[in-house]
Design an enzyme around this catalytic site. Structure first.
Site, mmCIF file in Angstrom:
data_model
loop_
_atom_site.group_PDB
_atom_site.id
_atom_site.type_symbol
_atom_site.label_atom_id
_atom_site.label_comp_id
_atom_site.label_asym_id
_atom_site.label_seq_id
_atom_site.Cartn_x
_atom_site.Cartn_y
_atom_site.Cartn_z
ATOM 1 N N TRP A 233 42.064 36.391 54.111
ATOM 2 C CA TRP A 233 42.166 35.067 53.474
ATOM 3 C C TRP A 233 43.532 34.482 53.773
ATOM 4 O O TRP A 233 44.542 35.205 53.777
ATOM 5 C CB TRP A 233 41.961 35.177 51.960
ATOM 6 C CG TRP A 233 40.569 34.824 51.521
ATOM 7 C CD1 TRP A 233 40.166 33.639 50.964
ATOM 8 C CD2 TRP A 233 39.385 35.633 51.606
ATOM 9 N NE1 TRP A 233 38.809 33.673 50.704
ATOM 10 C CE2 TRP A 233 38.309 34.876 51.081
ATOM 11 C CE3 TRP A 233 39.123 36.916 52.082
ATOM 12 C CZ2 TRP A 233 37.009 35.370 51.020
ATOM 13 C CZ3 TRP A 233 37.821 37.401 52.020
ATOM 14 C CH2 TRP A 233 36.782 36.629 51.496
ATOM 15 N N GLY B 170 42.073 26.907 46.425
ATOM 16 C CA GLY B 170 42.298 28.272 45.954
ATOM 17 C C GLY B 170 41.934 28.401 44.480
ATOM 18 O O GLY B 170 41.718 29.499 43.992
ATOM 19 N N ASP C 240 39.201 27.774 42.693
ATOM 20 C CA ASP C 240 37.811 27.440 42.992
ATOM 21 C C ASP C 240 37.046 26.667 41.918
ATOM 22 O O ASP C 240 36.392 25.688 42.204
ATOM 23 C CB ASP C 240 37.017 28.721 43.283
ATOM 24 C CG ASP C 240 37.555 29.492 44.473
ATOM 25 O OD1 ASP C 240 38.622 29.135 45.003
ATOM 26 O OD2 ASP C 240 36.902 30.467 44.880
ATOM 27 N N ARG D 271 33.225 34.940 36.727
ATOM 28 C CA ARG D 271 33.130 34.263 38.033
ATOM 29 C C ARG D 271 32.587 32.834 37.858
ATOM 30 O O ARG D 271 32.090 32.477 36.801
ATOM 31 C CB ARG D 271 32.185 35.062 38.957
ATOM 32 C CG ARG D 271 32.702 36.425 39.366
ATOM 33 C CD ARG D 271 33.786 36.349 40.424
ATOM 34 N NE ARG D 271 33.350 35.619 41.597
ATOM 35 C CZ ARG D 271 34.185 35.234 42.577
ATOM 36 N NH1 ARG D 271 35.472 35.518 42.520
ATOM 37 N NH2 ARG D 271 33.734 34.568 43.622
ATOM 38 N N TYR E 219 37.487 32.996 35.786
ATOM 39 C CA TYR E 219 38.177 32.655 37.038
ATOM 40 C C TYR E 219 39.289 31.631 36.809
ATOM 41 O O TYR E 219 40.222 31.942 36.074
ATOM 42 C CB TYR E 219 37.129 32.202 38.057
ATOM 43 C CG TYR E 219 37.416 32.581 39.513
ATOM 44 C CD1 TYR E 219 38.110 33.732 39.836
ATOM 45 C CD2 TYR E 219 36.983 31.775 40.561
ATOM 46 C CE1 TYR E 219 38.370 34.064 41.154
ATOM 47 C CE2 TYR E 219 37.224 32.103 41.892
ATOM 48 C CZ TYR E 219 37.924 33.247 42.182
ATOM 49 O OH TYR E 219 38.172 33.568 43.487
ATOM 50 N N TRP E 220 39.223 30.426 37.359
ATOM 51 C CA TRP E 220 40.367 29.515 37.267
ATOM 52 C C TRP E 220 40.303 28.568 36.069
ATOM 53 O O TRP E 220 40.923 27.509 36.093
ATOM 54 C CB TRP E 220 40.494 28.725 38.571
ATOM 55 C CG TRP E 220 40.990 29.575 39.698
ATOM 56 C CD1 TRP E 220 40.235 30.264 40.601
ATOM 57 C CD2 TRP E 220 42.362 29.860 40.036
ATOM 58 N NE1 TRP E 220 41.036 30.948 41.478
ATOM 59 C CE2 TRP E 220 42.345 30.719 41.168
ATOM 60 C CE3 TRP E 220 43.599 29.473 39.501
ATOM 61 C CZ2 TRP E 220 43.522 31.189 41.756
ATOM 62 C CZ3 TRP E 220 44.765 29.939 40.106
ATOM 63 C CH2 TRP E 220 44.710 30.790 41.218
ATOM 64 N N GLU F 239 42.915 41.112 39.802
ATOM 65 C CA GLU F 239 42.922 39.798 40.472
ATOM 66 C C GLU F 239 43.508 38.739 39.533
ATOM 67 O O GLU F 239 44.304 37.909 39.944
ATOM 68 C CB GLU F 239 41.491 39.426 40.869
ATOM 69 C CG GLU F 239 41.409 38.126 41.657
ATOM 70 C CD GLU F 239 39.994 37.762 42.071
ATOM 71 O OE1 GLU F 239 39.036 38.456 41.662
ATOM 72 O OE2 GLU F 239 39.840 36.770 42.809
#
Ligand code: DGY
Length: 426
Positions: free
Chosen positions: A37, A165, A167, A200, A352-353, A396
């Protein structure tokens, strides 16, 4: 004087980097992300450099060996066959000698290369390797402004959330309403085999990621067409700040190496970007906001994308306001900096974000704050980052309330950032 505990943590981080090292590139983590990546690699190089400078340069060189003829540097290079990831090369169909994706990612290479050069013990090696990378990074920057700022506004747009990045940030929700899902080919996700589906992006988001991918593929991945053809065109302050910082760093490095043409071009890109960034400022939130280029309006969403501009040379009063915003958020979160403001009802601590903490983002924010003289807030961020590692390992991302490790495990760039926090001079 580095203590025993610090040495041990560094040794554990190096172990993660070595585990994910494929010789001339590093994968982010096994299973979930089995290829190279773009921005992962550039930030990982900083960690590699602490124990093998030559290997650190190779990491970035390998990425740039797959730069497109138009200057774009793709977000994934599919060096090997591996069906643990979706969407793979058979979906992207970009028709490159080595398969790559067809979109890009935050342009952190200019910053990384300058930092590698400045810290290098072997200056001859660094000068030689940096000199070869300079025109390639410059071509990528030129590509950005030509293709993603076609009306010459000084700021570039992303055309797919994966480019940012970040997402599934809340920043994209409104614009995603405009992205259709009709005609999305049937697909099976693989990410949810490797990470908890509750951490996710959702299926509704994946459908839209894929609709955009298919739309760009149908246009032959012709970057001259994609910006205007995309229903999703967002000017992300964080993404632009990284590009601006990289342009400024590339300009300095080019000047040191006597490449005045590259230095001047990048200096003026950075200056233009910094003045244009003012349009994205929000007094209400004490941070920057995304601009939806399709509607011409600011996006009402206070994410870490609007805090990241401290990584670039924004005006001091803006940095002070953002430092205060971070301290306000720190009053509610056990660990900082969360990817979204906790006061927003859409905040989600685990997904996630949409709330979690990321060490790479912390690193860039802390770097900018420290350079601007906000040492206390910078220290608070590095301490929070190191507490997360001590409490939860090299994940992560992390829940900012509980510190729970989320997403993929044994994560390369998290490990690289730990080494940076413990050893790197700013
Ligand atoms: C993914 O597949 O989740 C990646 O973030 C895309 O780059």
């Amino acid at each position: 004087m580095i203590s025993l505990a610090v040495n041990e943590t560094i040794a554990r981080a190096v172990e993660v980097l070595r585990e994910n090292d494929h010789g001339d590139y590093t994968i982010p983590t096994k299973g979930l992300y089995p290829f190279q990546w773009n921005w992962d690699s550039c930030l990982t190089a900083l960690g590699l450099a602490h124990y093998d400078e030559a290997r650190a340069w190779t990491e970035i060189e390998t990425l740039f060996a797959h730069q497109w003829p138009d200057g774009m540097v793709p977000h994934i290079v599919f060096h090997v066959l591996n069906d643990s990831y979706f969407p793979g090369p058979e979906v992207w169909r970009t028709n490159r000698p080595t398969a790559t994706s067809g979109i890009t990612q935050p342009a952190v290479a200019g910053f990384a290369v300058r930092r590698l050069f400045d810290r290098a013990k072997d200056k001859n090696l660094a000068a030689e390797r940096a000199r070869a990378l300079l025109p390639k990074i410059d071509a990528w920057h030129r590509w950005f402004y030509e293709n993603r700022d076609p009306r010459d506004e000084g700021l570039v747009a992303i055309i797919h959330p994966w480019e940012s990045g970040r997402d599934n940030s809340i920043d994209w929700d409104d614009a995603f309403e405009r992205v259709p899902t009709e005609g999305v080919e049937p697909y099976t996700r693989r990410d949810t085999l490797h990470a908890d589906p509750a951490h996710r992006p959702t299926k509704a988001q994946y459908d839209r990621y894929l609709w955009l991918l298919q739309h760009f593929r149908a246009l032959g991945w012709d970057n001259a067409k994609l910006h205007d053809a995309s229903p999703f065109r967002i000017v992300d302050p964080g993404f632009n700040a990284i590009l601006i910082r990289s342009a400024a760093d590339l300009a300095d490095l080019a000047k040191t190496l006597g490449e005045m043409g590259i230095a001047d071009a990048n200096r003026s890109r950075a200056q233009k970007g910094l003045s244009a960034m003012e349009r994205l400022w929000s007094d209400t939130y004490g941070q920057y906001l995304c601009l939806d280029r399709a509607t011409g309006t600011l996006v009402d969403s206070a994410s870490v994308g609007g805090i990241l501009p401290v990584f670039s040379a924004i005006p001091k009063p803006r940095i002070a306001a953002i430092a205060a915003t971070i301290e306000r958020i720190a009053g509610k979160a056990r660990y900082i900096v969360p990817s979204h403001d906790l006061d927003d009802p859409r905040f989600d601590a685990k997904r996630y974000w949409r709330g979690p903490v990321w060490l790479v983002v912390n690193y860039m924010i802390a770097d900018g704050l420290a350079a601007a003289g906000f040492a206390d807030v910078a220290r608070h961020i590095s301490q929070s980052s190191l507490d997360l590692i001590a409490d939860s390992g090299f994940a992560e991302y992390y829940d900012p309330l509980s510190g729970e490790p989320l997403g993929g495990g044994r994560f390369t760039w998290t490990a690289a950032m730990v080494i940076e926090f413990l050893k790197g001079e700013r």
